[in-house]
Structure formats: C-alpha cells, structure tokens
Design a protein around this motif. Structure first.
Motif: not given
Lengths: 355, 355, 355, 355
Positions: D13-16, D37-38, D68-73, D85-87
């Motif tokens: 949830g890295a973009t929230g 980063l997911g 860093i390339m964002v990936s699916p969670c 870490f989960s947001g």
C-alpha cells in the motif's frame, strides 16, 4: 570552532515572532553563540523562558537560552557581543539600531528603517552578497571602525528577488507583475485576527505593495563609493493575506529583454548558484532554487521547508500572453525572508572578514 | 403568477454541487416550478432527499422538492418541462444537453461543452443579455422551434467579465492580467481533498486559466446571423485555489485605451446598471457592482453574499505602474458564477419571449 | 406598530463583536427602534459608520444606523431609551450597567458581571423565561420602579442548556460531561490570533469551563422572593477553540434519573416547545430544537443558521457506555448565545409587561 | 550496520498516505533497507516516483526509493524481504497480509483486519512491547517458522493508550470518557472533502468510536498461550474531525481506583519510560510523554512533532467534578499512530530476536 571561540551575538526584539526565529536558528549555530536577549521594558528582567509568553515555534525554547535574562534594548546590556540581530518593530528599530551601531556592534536588521540609508546594504544572501562590500564605505562615512548596519529585505521582496536575479542575469529583466498570497506569520504576533482569515482572504497588507515595488530594484542594483543605484525595471504588485501559517506564494508575469524558451528559463533557474554556497556557509542551502515540474507546485505546506527554509521553490514556468513568462514561486517568509536571511547575511560578513 | 401558471422546469445533475444550488434557488421561484430532477443511474429511482446524500447547502432540502423522484437524464422523464437547468459534469453534458434541446426543451447549461458552438450564446446575465437574441438563428440552424441552448460562463470568468464590461464600455479595454484566488466549492464534490488546502494554497486549477483567457472575449464580443466575434483584447491568467468555501477573489491589472482618473473608474463601476435590473427580473440584484472603498475589501467571507450572490464587489482601484489600473474583485462562484447565473439567464429568456 | 410607537433602545459596547450583532439584529426590528449607541471614549463623537472600524458582519452597517453619533456609555446620552442592550467587556460592564439601571432603564446584558446577583435572572430565552418574573422583586430590592437588569448566559452555556432542559423535564438530569469545540467569534475582536488557530486547536478558553459548570444550574434552577436556587446536578466541562467562524459544537454524555430509550430521547428533543414560541415573539424560532438524524450532524457550517440562529440542532443521540446517552449539539454563539438571546429576553420582557 | 547487512523490507500500500509515511521513515533507517514497494494494479509496473502521484509529504520522495519499481501486493514480488509493513486499505488488507505471512514474512500492519485474531498482538510500541512475546505461539498455531503478523492500533487509540497505561500502572484505571478532535490526515487520501472541513467540524468518523472503546482494553490487557484477555475498564468515546493536518487532540476524564493528587498524576506522566527507550531503538523518543504545564497546551501545530512524532504530549491535568481527573493529550496520528508505530514495532521485534 569550540564554544569559547564562537562569536558572541545578541538578539533585539527577542520575544516577537522574528526574534523567536532568531533564537531558534541560533540555538546550535557553529559560528555564533547567543549570549544576550533584548526586548521591551515589560519583558526585561525576566529569564527568556518567562518573557517569551507568546512563543509560537514548533520546537520548545532551547534550554540554554531559556535561562538568559532579558534586558532592555540598550548597548550596555550587550557587553561582549560583536553583533546583534534585530527583529525590532519599525516603530523603535531606527534609533535602537543606530545606537548599537555607534556602540561598535554590527547590526543585522530585519526592520525596514535603515533599508534606504545611503550606505546601508539591503541584502538577500543568495542574491547580492557583494553589496556587503560597501561596509567599509559605510564605516568611513559614520566614523566607525567596528559598528555597521546590514538590512535584509521585506519577506515578500526576498522570495521575489531570487528568481528575478536569475532572469535578469540570464535574459535581462524589463518588468514584473506580481500577486502575492502571504502567510499570517509575516504579520507578527498577535498579527491577523483569526476572524479575518478563516474562510477568507484579505486583499491588502499595509505598506507591502510599496516595499515590493521598490526593494528588488536596490537589491538587484549596483553600488559604488557614493552608495546604491537602483536596477532599471518596473514592478507592479498586488498583496494578499491567506490562511497559511508559513510560506509566501507569488504569481509572476515577467517581461524580458531576451527571448528564451521555456526550457531555457527552467534551466537557468535550476543551475543558479550563489556565493554563500561556494563559501560553504552554515546556513547556505544545497540549492538556492528548486524547480518543481509538477503542474500544481509550489505549495506552501509542501515546499516551504525546502533547504531548511533557505531554498526558493519555482514552478509553472509557462508563456504569458501579455508579457513573456508566467511562473509561481514560494519562499519561507520567516526563515529566508526574515531571521534566516539576516543570519546568513552575518555568516557572509564573517566569511568576508567584516566581523 | 399562481402555482399552476408557473413554467415547469427540471434540473440535470441535480445531486452535484451546482445542481444543489439550482434546487435551492428554485425552491420558491416566482416564475419557475421545479418538477423534475435528473441524475446518474446510481441516484435514479430514489426520492431526491435520499439521492442527494452529498447535500452541502446551509439550508435543508426544501420539503416539496425532497420528495421528487430522481430520474435518469433522458428527455422522456422531463415531460411537461419547458426548460432544464444543467449542472452536469462536462464528461456527459455535451450529448445529454443536445438530446434535451432536440426534444424541444430550452437548456440553460453551466457546463463548458457547448460554450463555443457557433450559435450558442455564452451569457453573463448582468453583462451580455443581448446575446440571447441569437436564439432564433440557433433554432433555425438546428431546425428546431422550441429547443435551444444557452450557456453561462465559467465561475472565474463570470466575476471577471462584469467589471471588464464596465471598463470596456467606458474607457476601451486593451489588456488584463488577472490572478485568481478561487473557492473550493468551485471544484464540486468531493472536489479538493482537505489535506491539499488546509494551511495551503494550490497554484493550479486544471483548464481554468485557458477558460479565463478566452471566455470574456466571447462574452464582451459581438454577434450577427453567422455567430459570434470575439472582442479584441488580451487576458493573461494565474489561477489559484485557496481555503475559502465560497467566493472567488481576483486581482486585476488593466490596460485601457482611454486615460481616466481613479475617481472616474470608480464612478463608472458604481453607476453601472444592466438590462436585468431594468426588466425587474426576480433574481436581478439592486446593484450589479458594489464599490467598497475600504482599503482591505472585497473579502470573500464578508462580500460574497452581496445582492444575494448576484452582485460583484469591486475595491482597491488604484494606479498600476505597468498597466493603467489595479483593482480587486469578488463574486459568488456558485450563485452568479454558476446556478444563479443560469437561472437569471432563463429569466432573461422568459422576459424576452423566448420561452 | 408604527415607527413612532416603537420602543426606543440603545446598545452599549456597540463597536465590539456582540455590539455589532445587536446593531444588525435591531436594524429592522418590529418592536424596538435603535436610537443610541455607546462605546469607549475613542469611538465617542463619531458617527457609527466611522466608529465601527472593526465591523466584521456579512451585511453592511444599516444606513439608518451608520449615521447615529456614538456617545460615551453614560445614561444621560441615552435619553428616551426605555432599555439598553449591553455587549460591554466585563472589565467595565458591572458599573456601567448598574448606572443605567439606576437611571431607570432596563438593561439586557451579555456580560458576566451581574449573572450571580441575588435578584438578577440569568435567562436563556427558550429555556427559563419564567425567571423574568423575579424582576418586581429585583426592583423592590433596589428601590427602582423602571430600571432592572436581565442577563443572558455565556455562549457555550446557552447552547448546552436547551437540550439539558429537555432531558431534565422529561427524564430527570443527574450529570453531564461536555466537551466543547467553540467558534472564534466567541472571543470578540481581535480575539484569537490567526497563528494560534490555523491548522490547530487550542484546548483552553480562560474562565469558560468554570462558567459552563455553573451557569446551567442557575438557569435550570428555581427562584422565590429571596432569589435563585441552583438545580442539583453536576457538570464537568472541557472547552476548546477551533477554526470555525460561528457556531459552538458540544459533545455531551448525560446521566439521567429515568431510563428512556434512544427513541424517547429523540422524541423529547423534537417535541420541545417554549413560551417564546407560544407568545409569537418576533425572534422566536419555529423550532427550539431541530433533531438531525444524519450520522454526521450537526455541523457548524451547515447548521448554525437554523432558525436564523435561534434554533439548537441536536444529533447523534446514542447510548453511552459510562453514562446513559451521548449526543452532539450545535448552537449559534453570537445569535442565540449572545446578542440574539438578549434581544429575545427583551421581547419576553415586553410581552410580560415589564417594559 | 552496513548497507549490505541491513534487513530488507517492503511496504504494502506504498502509494497511500500511510504508505508514504513508511517510505519517508524508512528512507534512511539504520536497520532496515526498503527494497520492495507494493500497490494496486493501477500503480504496479511504474517506478515509485511516477506511481505515487498523490505524494503529500513535506519532503520529496527519497531518490533511492523513487526509482524502485512498484509491484502488485503478492509475496513473489517481495523476494528477499524479511518483513513487510502494511498500509493497505482494510478492504484488501486481510487476505493480502495473510498471504505474506504464509510466505514466511513478518507483517507489521496498520490495518484493522487482524487486530483481533487470537494470537495477533495489537501493539503500541511505547506501551505493550511485551505482547510481541506471543509470536512464537502465533507461529506454532499457524504452523509457520518465520512468518507472523503484528498489528498496531488505530491512530486515536494509540495516543490514548499511552497516558492510560501510566494511569493504570500507577493508580488503577476504572473508566475513561474521551472526546477526540482528529486530524484529516487520518482519513487517507483524498479523505475528507475540503468543503466538509473549512470553517467546520464533523462530529463523526465511521467506526472510530467503536475502535476507541475496544482497542485500549486489548493493548492494556494480558496474554497467555491461549491468547489475549482484555483489561477490565470502560471507555466511552466521542470522535470528531477538525481542520488540522496532523495531530489528534483528545480530552479525557478518567476515573481511578486510587486517589492521587494532581501533582502525583503529573509526576507519573513525566516519569514514564518504556522498553523501547531502554533498548535504545532507532525510533524510540527521548521521552514517551512530555508534560506541558502551560494552561493552553498541548496544541496540534505546536506539539505534534515532539520526539519526532513518537512522543505523546499531555497537559491540563486537573480535577474532574464527575470523575477524578481531566486531562488533554496530543499524539501524531501518522507517525506514532500509524507508520511510525509499526516501524518501532518492527524494531522491537528485531531487538527481541524475532526477525
């Protein structure tokens, strides 16, 4: 530099908003040691922690400073200080600063009173550090050997002058139309009543447009042994107060002598450097200007603390259908635009051997 | 006019912010009776009081309107309506409004989609009511006898155009530099996230500067049987969003052909009247423009409700060192600048016999 | 009542925030004619339009009142006035109000000074109008035949007392825990500095918790020829200042003697009526209390103007795990909670034949 | 620890808003290296600097992380990470976190989904670090050797629990009435529409009062090999949203078993220390609680950054006429109350040898 070797300094008007910033910025300064605090009769005689009842900074009063006894703003109470920073109200700043200067101290003033004195430089530290070179002439004219006065500009003028310097150096500046949206901290304390600014904008700040239309001309101007000559260009200003705590936002339309492309303007902004950086001054920011390419920047809340408040953020450079370019700029009004600017001016003076 | 004799009207996009204002203003209108409400599929089939979950007006939903069943935005559900007001989002407004027009209804639209159609007038009701006279030509071109489209301007354009009309009529307008500080209600609902505007200003509104630089030229322009011709002058705009609920503040620098005194400009503002006033329309304000002589006015919180939101407040007329005059203006963006403007346009059309 | 037959009234402290509200509410009152305005020495001798430099209402100064010459707050300047409304600061209100009372005028005061005098009623007009019946005893005690003093409650107490009255009447009140979020207008002008409230909450208002814990007991209490007896229940208060222009929000937890259901509490709120309504007083609202069933109401911006500022909005009645019920209430602090409350008290006095 | 020896971690949830805080706090962490980063499908496949279009922090995206390339969670994209870490939003957090746990990673979650799982600790790092000792039992129950889940509490619960822990330890806690004034950042992005909060307070946050009345009981409770037992005391909560960017203010009335003096309560607050401090964890603040003795503190703008956002500021301890004491507390809702809390929980786990 060890503690004992630091230059002893004082702050005049130490309990006001600008004075509080001086205290905060000087709490742990590598070159300067804050040893004296001056304020009004009402505060004098109390330790600073008791006198600064209106302290409104986001950090607490530094403990080593909280115990300093506040004195009246008279030179005899600032024994041992080589220089003072003045955040005095303009109703009293003129005479008090003159007295400290005559007593042999260097005065770095945020007040407007001496800004147009013949030999007093008006310095934005990342713009016209060379204006400090008039100090020997000032001292000679005043018959002084150690005392002198340096002023910094009005907060909205300061932010404006940095990108104008870039544009003038690179392309020649002809005219600037500017509309400001200024933070409430610029009005001091208590300053703007909250009922005037909640869900509101006040399209007027007393005396501000006048300053903004004049000061940049002296700052970007030249000087010789007879004083300063204004740069020849025109500014027209609209000043507004908005519900922002810190950070002045300014919308500019500029007319240039040259005809650069948008990309060239942006490159000029990004590549600008100043002497304070080259000197490696303690307060010098990594970048004088950050160009933010996002379409909705700069913004006060997000960008005011860039470079610890010493960096000006520029954005939205785009063509103007009336002049040449439109752009938006943001600067921290109580750091670069007030206490921090004066502090970096003192660092410049120290580096240049004036202290 | 008794209830049965009122003209039946509908509102498209009735649950949005502009739609809510239409509902509020039509609740007790002497000429129009609101009988149909259109919204998205999600809302259709519910009584308005249930559908308008985002109602954000300071008065409650009028009880006689709360029970109206919301329908999809298709003409067959607006049986009996002579006209509709459209507060639709521009992503759907174009086709929907055309369909209502073809179905024989007059459409008074707040959306931007048809503003530049050849025969569609762009009307600020206190400025260019005469542009409604193109309607017969529009109907002829479209092969329609009752359906037509009238648009009102973008909210920031609306406020700007009223004083520009005065200046152009009296002294000839050459150029206008404008910086806006716009209210959040102009962004609809949910609109601007609060984290973006608390202690902040956003110096960008998508598409807004473009509208502000173009629309006033059509509004102040002329027309003949072939459509509209823009007025020849230039505008350059800087648009900002500020933490204000309602009321757009705009700082102007204007260049004129004539050379009036400050006093003559103020007198021109104060003496301006419009046809809507002379016709005695229900929504026409006592004054199109109020000139406030206090140095710090107009202000959004204090002045937006002047003339129930239909009056533009002007202040701070003073010389500009680059152009001729600087001034500050304030208009209510969701009344004169949106729903109220469309409503007064419909009143004008009724008075002129177009309905 | 024709103009000549109206009762002549004056306002003390006419240039302050509460005084401005008095002026606004009296501008077009059917029973009272505002003929005299009192303020400090600094303002005396100027027409009101010049003296009220801090006018901060959303309507302009009524023209018939703007030309009234401001006088010092001394009875001889209020010749012909049967009564005065006092918005004086508590630093001067006590003696001035006593002087006007002794001079034979009825005084309706918003100040705290006389609230606990033995025979002075503390009246929330939609709650305890019957307390006005002590006036003959007050006059007798003071040896006066026409002069008397009526006070209204502190703004946060006023809003609180209306639902407490309902709860006490219907179910017996034992205790109330209340946390307030109060508007800045309650602090007068200049009041709260903007730097203290932008992006902030101040969890303290000097003297406010004390008033809020005491005043409701007198208001809900009883009286006889010897004065007032407090109602027996306990209040504990937390008072906060928030960035809201008008409207005090209060979160309550209440302990009752009875054991009503949530529905019964809501019904009691909705069915509450007061004498002012039955008397048909000019300022009496249609409803003393509006219950808003939406989960996120009441809200200051949306609900403060309910009943023109005389209605209290209640919402969120729900069980409390510590006491019996939790609820949220909202009242207009400068209308019902200040100037409007005093005005309705005067209407009550007139209706009861005390004037 | 050199760069190569740091523990590799990821953020879900890295973009929230919470995810952004994780990124900011991990940018330069001495023990953890952010390598993955997911985010949602929409963001996956883009470098973080492009994916995080709603970045709203006051510092720019750290350059080493922006690329860093964002990936699916999904766990397979977090190769090499020892923990995440989960947001994540609670609509998806439950299953995603379980998947990461089963894949052998430790999950430090800010989401509510697993807070009440039998063996999942709910940890406020300055309060109940010992609850981490249940992890071996959790792993055993799940048949896992490396994967486990630790949750941190809701933001308003977190701030509340710190002083409640002090009171319970020192005097025995019986009951707490709490009214919150919560910052908008707690609602994520876009979160609260600005039109709902300018000049307003919203007296409701969905699900918040329920969490605030339950979570502290688990946090202050005990555990054994069969899971957790709630502490036995009662909380009643009123939750409000105010126009503050960061920092939750809470007004408390507390009922204690003991009968301390005000001074004893203050002393207990000031002398409280926690394990995280004794361990010397990177994020541990110098003081868990700062007691501010000024009558109008704590305030969100001035106190939220105390201890870099990990310190709770307490003020206004005073007797309560209904319970024993009233006090006001302030905590940083997105640092201690969200991302920072989870980060310190991970530091605790590392110190305890669980990683």
């Amino acid at each position: 530099m060890t503690e004992g070797q630091k230059i002893k300094v004082g702050v005049l008007g130490a309990t006001g908003m600008v004075g509080q910033r001086f205290v905060q910025l000087l709490a742990d300064h590598p070159w300067f040691e804050l040893t004296a605090l001056g304020a009004s009769e009402r505060s004098a005689g109390k330790p600073y922690v008791k006198a600064a009842v209106n302290w409104r900074q986001t950090s607490e009063i530094p403990s080593n400073i909280g115990s300093i006894m506040v004195s009246p703003c008279e030179p005899q109470h600032f024994d041992g200080c080589r220089l003072v920073f003045s955040g005095l109200d303009s109703s009293v700043a003129g005479e008090v600063e003159t007295a400290f200067c005559k007593a042999g101290m260097a005065v770095f003033s945020n007040s407007r009173n001496h800004r147009y004195d013949q030999y007093v430089p008006l310095v934005v530290p990342t713009v016209n550090d060379d204006h400090l070179d008039i100090i020997p002439a000032q001292q000679k004219a005043n018959g002084l050997t150690t005392g002198f006065i340096v002023t910094n500009a009005n907060c909205s003028s300061t932010g404006l002058t940095v990108p104008l310097k870039v544009l003038d150096d690179a392309f020649g500046l002809e005219a600037c139309m500017v509309t400001t949206m200024q933070a409430i901290s610029g009005a001091g304390f208590p300053g703007v009543p909250s009922i005037d600014i909640i869900d509101n904008v006040v399209p007027y700040i007393s005396g501000e447009e006048e300053k903004l239309e004049i000061e940049p001309k002296k700052i970007l101007g030249s000087f010789d042994q007879n004083g300063f000559t204004d740069k020849d260009f025109k500014i027209s200003a609209h000043c507004n107060r908005v519900a922002v705590s810190d950070g002045h936002l300014e919308c500019l339309s500029v007319k240039l002598k040259g005809s650069p492309t948008t990309e060239e303007v942006i490159t000029a902004m990004e590549s600008y450097t100043c002497e304070a950086q080259r000197m490696g001054l303690p307060s010098a920011p990594k970048q004088c200007i950050v160009y933010n390419e996002k379409p909705d920047r700069p913004q006060p809340r997000l960008d005011r603390d860039a470079g610890k408040g010493y960096t000006v953020t520029v954005g939205r450079v785009r063509p103007c259908s009336l002049f040449d370019f439109k752009l938006t700029i943001l600067s921290h009004n109580t750091i670069l635009g007030a206490a921090g600017g004066a502090l970096m001016n003192a660092e410049l003076a120290k580096y240049k051997g004036l202290l």
